[in-house]
Enzyme design. Sequence first.
Site, PDB file in Angstrom:
ATOM      1  N   PRO A 152      39.526  38.329  43.896  1.00  0.00           N
ATOM      2  CA  PRO A 152      39.041  38.764  44.622  1.00  0.00           C
ATOM      3  C   PRO A 152      40.151  39.756  43.716  1.00  0.00           C
ATOM      4  O   PRO A 152      41.345  39.492  43.323  1.00  0.00           O
ATOM      5  CB  PRO A 152      39.520  39.214  45.368  1.00  0.00           C
ATOM      6  CG  PRO A 152      38.403  37.792  45.772  1.00  0.00           C
ATOM      7  CD  PRO A 152      39.143  36.784  45.010  1.00  0.00           C
ATOM      8  N   ASP A 153      40.138  40.761  42.589  1.00  0.00           N
ATOM      9  CA  ASP A 153      41.151  41.917  42.054  1.00  0.00           C
ATOM     10  C   ASP A 153      40.954  41.561  40.769  1.00  0.00           C
ATOM     11  O   ASP A 153      42.391  41.652  40.078  1.00  0.00           O
ATOM     12  CB  ASP A 153      41.814  42.265  42.837  1.00  0.00           C
ATOM     13  CG  ASP A 153      41.929  42.891  44.167  1.00  0.00           C
ATOM     14  OD1 ASP A 153      40.836  43.087  44.376  1.00  0.00           O
ATOM     15  OD2 ASP A 153      42.665  42.740  45.158  1.00  0.00           O
TER      16      ASP A 153
END
Length: 396
Positions: free
Chosen positions: A155-156
């Site tokens: 994530p990210d």
Amino acid sequence: MRRPFRRAAITALALSTLLIAAPQATGAEAPTSTDGHGPRLYTPDPNPDAARQIVGLVKAGQYRDAARITAMIATPQAVWFGDQSPAEVEKLTRDVVRDADRRAALPVFALYNIPGRDCSNYSAGGAANTAEYQAWIDAVARGIGSRDAMVVLEPDALALLPADCGQDDAQGTKTAARYTEVNYAVDRLEPLRGTRVYLDTGHPGWHSVNSIVPRLIKGGVEHAAGFYTNASNYFTDDANSWYGKLISSCIAYVEKSAGDAADCPNQWTPRADAQTWIDAHVRVPASRMAHFVTDSSRNGRGPWTPPAGKYTDPQDWCNPPDRGLGARPTLRTGDPLQDARLWIKTPGESDGLCLRGTEGPEDPERGTVDPKAGDWFPQQALELVRYAEPPLLPAK
């Protein structure tokens, strides 16, 4: 991987709590089931502090809230790995896939160990360098082996590149390394017999379709199952599914028709106009397009709208008040491009110390000091279960 509270103990507690609080729940959606068709999604052991909260609620006579928290932790959700050594993560991954295999369930792994993770903010950490990260991914691959798994990769990692947060040099060395790392993970994990890998897009309120698609392509989405959106965020299922369709269509336009992502409609284009564009420019069957999964763990009431002008940095993503659990996870979405709706974020765990531009130490929206990222947040857990949409338990 949490083990202090064994699943058998939690199950016994869950059953006793549900029998006390909600005998009328017979016939309601079973919290550990996806939809009754095909493989089940895997439910990991809960955060030990969730179990402690349930015990405390029962002792206080708050049986219905105890039943709601029980239902929440008994719902399939992702297993997060990030700070373990290669030896540790290999063993833990193997434990999960074996346990899931015994239960005829499909585990979802959220891998979160990329160098420079979270731009060194609340969830800072990750591998020290590319070589260390690659060794860690190799260990995850050995742990999964030939068993089935879905992987929500970093994530990210693509929505928040080192260049986006001022951590790169003039040559873009760290950003180039980030793409190397993501590609390595895709090339190592996706070829495993039963593994499907999905890449990061952030959420529909962040990057436009036009800006995230080049990042996905550079990150190797062509060699992955696809991408995911809304991890740990609050956008509605409708917004997420539409964003996913637009991204998938734009990827197909760029990769199959040599088009330019700048020409694609984005999430702010009127839908009728965007659909007309898709009909005219995308002629690839869904089976050959990038698929996607979404996170509905906290989107039951949609995004939080901060009070106008109250905060210099409202941090609308950070432990926003009065949010609710979203629709239950499923592998049957009714959309040929959407492989699953998942609970990627572990609901009830804090996003971090939210100050919203103030000096703190309290979260000004809550009047309390929020737990650090990943720690159990009892106040937020109660909000999520009380405001769940659809509700976790039938009305009294």
